[in-house]
Design an enzyme around this catalytic site. Structure first.
Site, PDB file in Angstrom:
ATOM      1  N   HIS A 176       0.855  -1.190   0.000  1.00  0.00           N
ATOM      2  CA  HIS A 176       0.000   0.000   0.000  1.00  0.00           C
ATOM      3  C   HIS A 176       0.893   1.243   0.000  1.00  0.00           C
ATOM      4  CE1 HIS A 176      -3.342   2.663   1.115  1.00  0.00           C
ATOM      5  NE2 HIS A 176      -2.496   3.218   1.962  1.00  0.00           N
ATOM      6  N   ASP A 178       0.832   5.343  -0.288  1.00  0.00           N
ATOM      7  CA  ASP A 178       0.051   6.572  -0.335  1.00  0.00           C
ATOM      8  C   ASP A 178       0.573   7.477  -1.438  1.00  0.00           C
ATOM      9  OD1 ASP A 178      -1.796   6.085   1.715  1.00  0.00           O
ATOM     10  OD2 ASP A 178      -0.307   6.554   3.241  1.00  0.00           O
ATOM     11  N   ASP A 288      -7.714   1.954   3.223  1.00  0.00           N
ATOM     12  CA  ASP A 288      -7.219   2.956   4.173  1.00  0.00           C
ATOM     13  C   ASP A 288      -8.015   4.248   4.139  1.00  0.00           C
ATOM     14  OD1 ASP A 288      -5.355   3.768   6.141  1.00  0.00           O
ATOM     15  OD2 ASP A 288      -4.141   4.814   4.656  1.00  0.00           O
ATOM     16  N   HIS A 480      -6.818  10.043  -0.366  1.00  0.00           N
ATOM     17  CA  HIS A 480      -7.347  10.062   0.997  1.00  0.00           C
ATOM     18  C   HIS A 480      -6.420  10.641   2.063  1.00  0.00           C
ATOM     19  CE1 HIS A 480      -5.360   6.005   0.955  1.00  0.00           C
ATOM     20  NE2 HIS A 480      -4.991   6.407   2.149  1.00  0.00           N
TER      21      HIS A 480
END
Length: 908
Positions: A176, A178, A288, A480
């Site tokens: 993952h 970001d 997330d 996000h």
């Protein structure tokens, strides 16, 4: 590592500012560097040229180059490097992937090392400003290790530790990453390259291993900047070893973007995967994200997704999720198979303890015996390690594809619980308000794009490349950790610039289209992008006059009959419907509804309240319930200015701390909407500013607009779920009503609401100091409005009033259209259906009209259009035709169920 170690020879070349490409870097002025030497000022890049020779008699197998570049701090939050070999990206080097395999005797490769400093999420002192530290000349890291070693096998493949197979785990490798957070977008691109190149090597090493990666945007980065990585990814996708997941362009926040933005996230994301890989992902993958709105299941289904994954709700601070596998039913009735991986992480380490805990934690064993386990280091940590894959083999856990898991689990599961409505996240409630400027820019850009597309269709102009670029500039910044306000200052320096550019680009496209429609002459033309007729004040010269403008169209203004003006006195505003009064502090003391013959306020209204705001853990993210324990009422007031006419109002200023608030309160003739146009010079720290309206209405629930609809939430605190919802998110309005009377609180760029008992409050500004030490400091402008109304909010026009606030009429002078003429692109014969978008189709010159049922009731609608429409089709959100509809004299008949979103394609 075994101890037969041989030092490597390193030289280094430091680069400040933006990274440079490999071909340029290898020509740089390299100088010797040794273990123990400092390197890398913050956010700089150091290129290490690594050379050496494997000594004669050294091991024949397992020879590796081992590095410690100064790895301090958590994985993903320290220095990292991309290894380059023979001019191509080879593997990543990070705290979990410190070694590189050596083949042959001669050693010659490069490390592109990023000196990434660490921000903080909380603490007594503000976080470092990353804008400031990127100018620091001081090295941030020390080279600790650079040598040859011999790597022992991570395992012997023994299976004596196998788990009980009655519960079937599918393990999926994942990293993952970001898109921005405690690093800027430019660094996220390099994190992706480092992690993905590492995983490509692991896929070659382990034939049963499968790696899943989300976010089509990140694939587009690799295609543009790392073509060799992208070529290898495409080969692995074709072989079934690399799984594109996600569906959205980025893992977007789902609370704050508009409904149309969520559609475009899905549209651009799924089209990219289909175009590049011939592959359609059917999983919406958002592990997330900070909460999920009640109409998301419908959008998933309409975009061709039948499964949903997250684990974020395991972080809830009050009520933990009761299920891991269930059906999620949206407000329109659409159901989606949903799975929360029971390890409660997307960064699994594949320890036996964690995997066993995953099995024990699974809450739906009576309905299913299958779960998903995501493993691997994220955010630049490189993804899974060989040791993790070996652990899977020892434990007897199947390595597989997420899509295969969802297909099997949805077929095998039975008697699943159904969860109805939103998936509210009981944490990170401050993200509805933090970094208010990016939230306002997002709202402005969304509206600019909406109008640019609509007027371009009307003018028959084709500006798709410009609009596509503008949309993607908005979509990336809905990630996000960007739009919610939880990133470093460097991210907002770029995000505010880029979203403003997107809005300006869209505004320019819309302006050109309007000019093409309006021509040149002596008339005044008024454009209305909302889907209802508007009778509204506009400014012509020095006067306010009323224009009547059709839905999704325009009219040439002609003067109308005279109207009574708003009466303005020293302490009141009054029109035909309302009388508004205030005291010497400019605090509202009364709103008298003349038509309903009742008082609206039960206490001081438009009362600004300043609270201490000190979250215990996540500063920019959280709003702890304890903030309600202390507050100051801001009532000091400067000179009050009055204005009369068809738009009556007063202006005043308040000072507090180091900050000032200037407000203009206005009421139009014939209107029920009291507007509060606000400008703030904000210089507070660890405060939250709210505005309060105590009203004479009570109800156990209030209604809040979400994307493509609305839902109800408690106003009491009688149960744990209600107590957890002490701050909630809305789009453009919230309404407190008892059926006979109600009050709506509208906004043009705010999202955080709390309505408890009979007090309605809107969150205006926050002031966290982590990870951005200067979050929200400076100038802000926004407008909110109060709308008292008899009856239900639907019939009263609350939805339309919120549209009007967010989409002002556009007045063009010196146009060439004939006085009194008008045109509506699309008209609907019922107020229950609202047009959300009119755009050019992605793959043709057809027009796309997206509309939805807004009242939560079934209805029949006649859609009348003046656009060329010889044929009409119902489509999904990807604009794939589902059903042809008859067109008779420019009218299409539709039946809509509650909150249904429909996409029409109108062909010439």
């Amino acid at each position: 590592m075994r101890p037969e170690r041989v030092p490597l020879e390193l030289t280094a070349y430091g680069v400040r500012g933006e990274p440079i490409p490999y071909d340029e870097a290898v020509q740089g002025p390299f100088a010797p560097i040794h273990v123990g030497d400092p390197w890398g000022p913050p956010w700089s890049t150091t290129w290490f040229h690594v050379r050496g020779r494997v000594p004669d008699g050294y091991a024949e197998q397992g020879v590796v180059a081992v590095f410690d570049l100064g790895f301090d701090g958590p994985t993903g939050f320290t220095c990292e490097a991309q290894a380059w070999k023979d001019g191509k990206p080879w593997r990543g080097v990070d705290p979990n992937h410190r070694w590189l395999p050596i083949d042959g005797r001669e050693i010659d490769f490069y490390l592109e090392a990023a000196a990434n400093p660490r921000a903080t999420e909380a603490g007594p002192e503000p976080s470092l400003s990353m804008l400031a530290v990127r100018q620091s000349p001081e090295p941030a890291f020390v080279l600790r290790q650079a040598e040859l070693g011999i790597r022992e096998s991570p395992g012997d493949g023994s299976t004596d530790l196998r788990l009980d197979t009655s519960h079937r785990i599918t393990a999926v490798g994942h990293a993952h990453i970001d898109t921005a957070w405690e690093w800027p977008i430019r660094e996220a691109k390099r994190k992706v390259a480092r992690s993905w190149s590492t995983q490509l090597a692991l896929l070659d090493q382990y034939p049963d291993y499968v790696f899943a990666a989300s976010q089509p945007l990140q694939y587009s980065w690799m295609k543009e900047s790392y073509p060799d990585i992208y070529r290898r990814v495409k080969e692995k996708v074709a072989a079934g070893r690399w799984e594109p997941v996600g569906a959205m362009w980025v893992e977007a926040d789902c609370n704050l973007p508009s409904g149309e933005s969520l559609v475009r996230q899905l549209l651009h994301g799924k089209r990219f995967f289909t175009r590049e890989f011939g592959y359609e992902t059917r999983i919406l993958w958002l592990p997330d994200v900070f909460g999920y709105p009640g109409n998301l299941p419908q959008l998933m289904a309409e975009a061709g997704c039948d499964s949903f994954l997250t684990q974020k709700l395991s972080w809830n601070d009050t009520n933990k999720p009761e299920h891991h596998t269930f059906m999620w039913e949206g407000i329109d009735g659409t159901r989606i198979f949903t799975h929360f991986p029971p390890a409660d992480t997307y960064n699994g380490d594949f320890s036996r303890e964690e995997v066993e805990q995953s099995v024990r934690n699974f809450k739906d064993g009576g309905s299913s015996n299958m779960s998903l386990y995501l493993f691997g280091w994220g955010d630049g940590g490189g993804g899974p390690q060989p040791e993790m894959i070996e652990s899977a083999h020892r434990l007897g856990v199947t390595l597989g594809r997420a899509s295969d898991f969802f297909e099997a689990a949805s077929a095998q599961a039975h008697d699943l619980t159904t969860s109805v409505g939103e998936l509210y996240f009981e944490l990170h409630r401050g993200t509805y308000t933090s970094q208010s400027r990016i939230k306002r820019l997002n709202r402005v850009a969304q509206e600019a794009l909406r109008q640019a597309e609509m007027w371009s269709v009307a003018a028959n102009t084709r500006r798709r490349p410009e609009l596509d670029k503008a949309w993607k500039g908005v979509l990336i910044n809905q990630f996000h950790d960007i739009l919610p306000g939880s990133s470093i200052d460097w991210v907002y320096e770029e995000a505010e610039r880029d979203v403003a550019v997107a809005a300006e680009r869209a505004t320019g496209v819309g302006r050109d289209a309007i000019s093409s429609i309006a021509g040149h002459g002596s008339t005044t033309t008024v454009f209305n992008a909302t889907s209802h007729e508007r009778r509204e004040l506009i400014r012509v010269g020095t006067e306010d006059v009323r224009a009547v403008v059709p839905a999704c169209g325009w009219t040439v203004y002609v003067p109308g009959p005279a109207e009574p003006e708003v009466m303005v006195s020293e302490r009141s505003l009054e029109n035909e419907r309302l009388r508004v009064e205030w005291d010497e502090r400019a605090v509202l003391t009364s709103i008298w509804d003349k038509e309903a013959d009742r008082e609206v306020l039960s206490g001081p209204g438009n009362l600004l309240q300043l609270h201490d705001d000190n979250p215990t853990r996540w500063d920019a993210w959280d709003l702890d319930v304890a903030y309600r324990d202390s507050w100051t009422e801001l009532t000091d007031v400067g000179v009050i200015h009055r204005r009369s006419g068809l738009r009556g109002g007063i202006g005043f200023q308040r000072r507090f701390g180091s900050s000032t608030v200037a407000q203009t309160m206005s009421l139009d003739a014939g209107s029920r909407v009291i507007r509060f146009q606000t400008e703030v010079e904000w210089r507070e720290r660890h405060k939250i500013l709210k505005v309060a309206f105590p009203v004479t209405v009570s109800s156990p629930e209030a209604t809040y607009e979400i994307q493509f609809g609305h839902l109800r939430r408690p106003t009491h605190e009688d149960d744990p779920r209600a107590r957890a919802m002490f701050e909630v998110c809305a789009q453009r309005w919230a309404d407190l009503g008892d059926g006979g009377y109600g009050v709506a609180l509208l906004n043009d760029c705010k999202h955080g609401y709390d309505i408890h008992g009979s007090v309605m409050r809107l969150s205006l500004l926050r002031a966290p100091t982590h990870p951005d030490p200067n979050a929200d400091q400076g100038f802000h402008q926004f407008t909110y409005a109060l709308m008292p109304h008899p009856g239900d909010f639907r019939e009263a026009g609350v939805i339309e009033a919120a549209e009007n606030l967010n989409s002002p009429l556009h007045v063009i002078f010196e146009t060439g259209l004939v006085p009194g003429t008008s045109r509506s692109l699309v008209e609907i014969d019922t107020r229950e259906a609202i047009v959300e978008a009119i755009k050019r189709a992605e793959d043709s010159d057809a027009a796309i009209v997206r509309l939805y049922e807004a009242w939560g009731r079934s209805c029949h609608a006649q859609v009348r259009t003046t656009l060329s429409a010889s044929r009409a089709y119902l489509c999904d959100l990807l604009e794939r035709e589902v059903e042809e509809l008859p067109v008779r004299d420019g009218v299409v008949e539709l039946d809509l169920t509650p909150f249904k979103v429909l996409t029409l394609k109108l062909e010439r």
